[in-house]
Design a protein around this motif. Structure first.
Motif, mmCIF file in Angstrom:
data_model
loop_
_atom_site.group_PDB
_atom_site.id
_atom_site.type_symbol
_atom_site.label_atom_id
_atom_site.label_comp_id
_atom_site.label_asym_id
_atom_site.label_seq_id
_atom_site.Cartn_x
_atom_site.Cartn_y
_atom_site.Cartn_z
ATOM 1 N N ARG A 239 1.147 -1.383 -0.119
ATOM 2 C CA ARG A 239 -0.028 -0.050 0.068
ATOM 3 C C ARG A 239 0.804 1.229 0.180
ATOM 4 N N PRO A 240 0.420 2.376 -0.721
ATOM 5 C CA PRO A 240 1.415 3.559 -0.842
ATOM 6 C C PRO A 240 1.307 4.251 0.648
ATOM 7 N N PRO A 241 2.519 4.471 1.138
ATOM 8 C CA PRO A 241 2.571 5.548 2.430
ATOM 9 C C PRO A 241 1.548 6.469 2.480
ATOM 10 N N ILE A 242 1.489 7.477 1.357
ATOM 11 C CA ILE A 242 0.715 8.712 1.362
ATOM 12 C C ILE A 242 -0.038 8.642 -0.035
ATOM 13 N N GLY B 156 1.282 12.716 -3.974
ATOM 14 C CA GLY B 156 2.696 13.289 -3.394
ATOM 15 C C GLY B 156 2.526 14.164 -2.436
ATOM 16 N N TYR B 157 1.279 14.409 -1.963
ATOM 17 C CA TYR B 157 1.040 15.355 -0.816
ATOM 18 C C TYR B 157 0.169 14.960 0.140
ATOM 19 N N VAL B 158 -0.013 15.552 1.200
ATOM 20 C CA VAL B 158 -1.006 14.988 2.153
ATOM 21 C C VAL B 158 -1.987 16.034 2.457
ATOM 22 N N LYS B 159 -3.451 15.904 2.626
ATOM 23 C CA LYS B 159 -4.350 16.785 2.800
ATOM 24 C C LYS B 159 -4.898 16.615 4.237
ATOM 25 N N LEU B 160 -5.423 17.446 4.922
ATOM 26 C CA LEU B 160 -5.961 17.287 6.276
ATOM 27 C C LEU B 160 -7.490 16.767 5.938
ATOM 28 N N TRP B 161 -8.174 17.331 4.813
ATOM 29 C CA TRP B 161 -9.510 16.904 4.162
ATOM 30 C C TRP B 161 -9.640 16.909 2.767
ATOM 31 N N HIS C 184 -5.832 10.414 2.292
ATOM 32 C CA HIS C 184 -5.490 11.595 3.001
ATOM 33 C C HIS C 184 -6.013 11.459 4.545
ATOM 34 N N ILE C 185 -5.966 12.500 5.390
ATOM 35 C CA ILE C 185 -6.247 12.302 6.928
ATOM 36 C C ILE C 185 -7.679 12.138 7.209
ATOM 37 N N ALA C 186 -8.473 12.871 6.543
ATOM 38 C CA ALA C 186 -10.081 13.013 6.835
ATOM 39 C C ALA C 186 -10.696 12.962 5.398
ATOM 40 N N GLY D 77 -8.445 1.396 -2.766
ATOM 41 C CA GLY D 77 -7.804 1.099 -1.656
ATOM 42 C C GLY D 77 -7.169 2.266 -0.903
ATOM 43 N N ASP D 78 -6.837 2.196 0.276
ATOM 44 C CA ASP D 78 -6.247 3.171 1.309
ATOM 45 C C ASP D 78 -4.991 3.361 1.248
ATOM 46 N N SER D 79 -4.485 4.659 1.255
ATOM 47 C CA SER D 79 -2.997 4.934 1.628
ATOM 48 C C SER D 79 -2.628 4.416 3.080
ATOM 49 N N VAL D 80 -1.336 4.118 3.404
ATOM 50 C CA VAL D 80 -1.269 3.671 4.863
ATOM 51 C C VAL D 80 -1.584 4.899 5.785
ATOM 52 N N LEU D 81 -1.423 6.051 5.297
ATOM 53 C CA LEU D 81 -1.557 7.264 6.064
ATOM 54 C C LEU D 81 -3.088 7.407 6.566
ATOM 55 N N ASN D 82 -3.888 6.945 5.256
ATOM 56 C CA ASN D 82 -5.433 7.257 5.695
ATOM 57 C C ASN D 82 -5.832 6.038 6.435
ATOM 58 N N SER D 83 -5.176 4.789 6.287
ATOM 59 C CA SER D 83 -5.329 3.595 7.249
ATOM 60 C C SER D 83 -5.199 3.945 8.752
ATOM 61 N N ALA D 84 -3.872 4.374 8.874
ATOM 62 C CA ALA D 84 -3.464 4.990 10.279
ATOM 63 C C ALA D 84 -4.417 6.039 10.754
ATOM 64 N N ALA D 85 -4.887 6.822 10.138
ATOM 65 C CA ALA D 85 -5.850 7.858 10.537
ATOM 66 C C ALA D 85 -7.302 7.346 10.844
ATOM 67 N N ASP D 86 -7.618 6.470 10.020
ATOM 68 C CA ASP D 86 -8.968 5.664 10.182
ATOM 69 C C ASP D 86 -8.861 5.039 11.731
ATOM 70 N N ILE D 87 -7.736 4.550 11.989
ATOM 71 C CA ILE D 87 -7.580 3.695 13.231
ATOM 72 C C ILE D 87 -7.718 4.782 14.460
ATOM 73 N N GLY D 88 -7.098 5.828 14.246
ATOM 74 C CA GLY D 88 -6.984 7.148 15.096
ATOM 75 C C GLY D 88 -8.429 7.691 15.117
ATOM 76 N N TRP D 89 -9.372 7.854 14.100
ATOM 77 C CA TRP D 89 -10.659 8.466 14.274
ATOM 78 C C TRP D 89 -11.278 7.308 15.003
ATOM 79 N N MET D 90 -11.199 5.997 14.604
ATOM 80 C CA MET D 90 -12.085 5.220 15.426
ATOM 81 C C MET D 90 -11.620 5.200 17.160
ATOM 82 N N ALA D 91 -10.406 5.478 17.459
ATOM 83 C CA ALA D 91 -10.004 5.753 18.694
ATOM 84 C C ALA D 91 -10.777 7.001 19.431
ATOM 85 N N PHE D 92 -10.955 7.923 18.370
ATOM 86 C CA PHE D 92 -11.753 9.012 18.801
ATOM 87 C C PHE D 92 -13.092 8.790 19.220
#
Length: 198
Positions: free
Chosen positions: A30-33, A37-42, A54-56, A127-142
């Motif tokens: 899976r691609p890291p981001i 080539g860039y990361v967006k909050l939304w 992306h993150i959200a 599919g998800d980027s790894v960043l998005n999957s990690a953020a999804d785990i974080g959103w679930m924890a929230f």
């Protein structure tokens, strides 16, 4: 009423599970981001290459609701049913992180990616980027944290608001995703295709 408040060890175990999921996703290729080539909050479009990269995005409320549902599951198992004894409630977050991490891995298998493309509103899903999957785990924890802190009626109200807003804006949400993945309904597919954020 007993709550599923994690102790320090449970927090460490939860973090280790999340890191293992990230390692597995990277090993799966899976691609890291986002490959852009860039990361967006939304990222607000659901049918383009930036979706789930992306993150959200419009699926973030679904992951927050996962946390609320996993909290309810943990409470039912560890508090109401008493499985694991009197100290088991502290492991609710670890269980939730495990379930979400497992979903993130399964969701990014070719079979599930293709199923999303065929049966849901996510026709361009890759599919998800790894960043998005990690953020999804974080959103679930929230979401889990909200369920831990808020009265049940407020947790339910927030979950319903998340579902209704996503359904109104992008014609998709957790409920519709589950229905379309498991038992696709042509009328829902036509409704989803006729509007919403593209």
């Amino acid at each position: 009423m007993a709550r599923l408040a994690p102790n320090r060890l449970a927090l460490i175990v939860s973090a280790v599970i999340a890191v293992l999921a990230i390692v597995i996703l990277l090993a799966m290729g899976r691609p890291p981001i986002c490959e852009c080539g860039y990361v967006k909050l939304w990222h607000g479009q659901i049918n383009d290459s930036g979706n789930s990269q992306h993150i959200a995005d419009w699926y973030t409320p679904s992951h927050i609701i996962h946390g609320m549902l996993f909290y309810a599951l943990g409470w039912w198992l560890f508090v109401k049913r008493g499985i694991g004894g009197k100290n088991a409630a502290r492991w609710g977050l670890a269980l939730a992180v495990f379930l979400e991490a497992a979903w993130e891995v399964v969701e990014n298998t070719p079979f599930v990616i293709n199923r999303f493309r065929e049966a849901t509103a996510n026709v361009g899903y890759s599919g998800d980027s790894v960043l998005n999957s990690a953020a999804d785990i974080g959103w679930m924890a929230f979401g889990f944290w909200l369920a831990l802190r808020l009265p049940v009626k407020w947790t339910i109200a927030l979950a319903l608001i998340g579902e209704l807003v996503a359904a109104y804006v992008v014609r998709d949400n957790l409920t519709l995703n589950v229905i379309m993945l498991l038992f696709p309904i042509e009328a829902i597919a036509e409704w989803q295709a006729s509007g919403g954020v593209k």
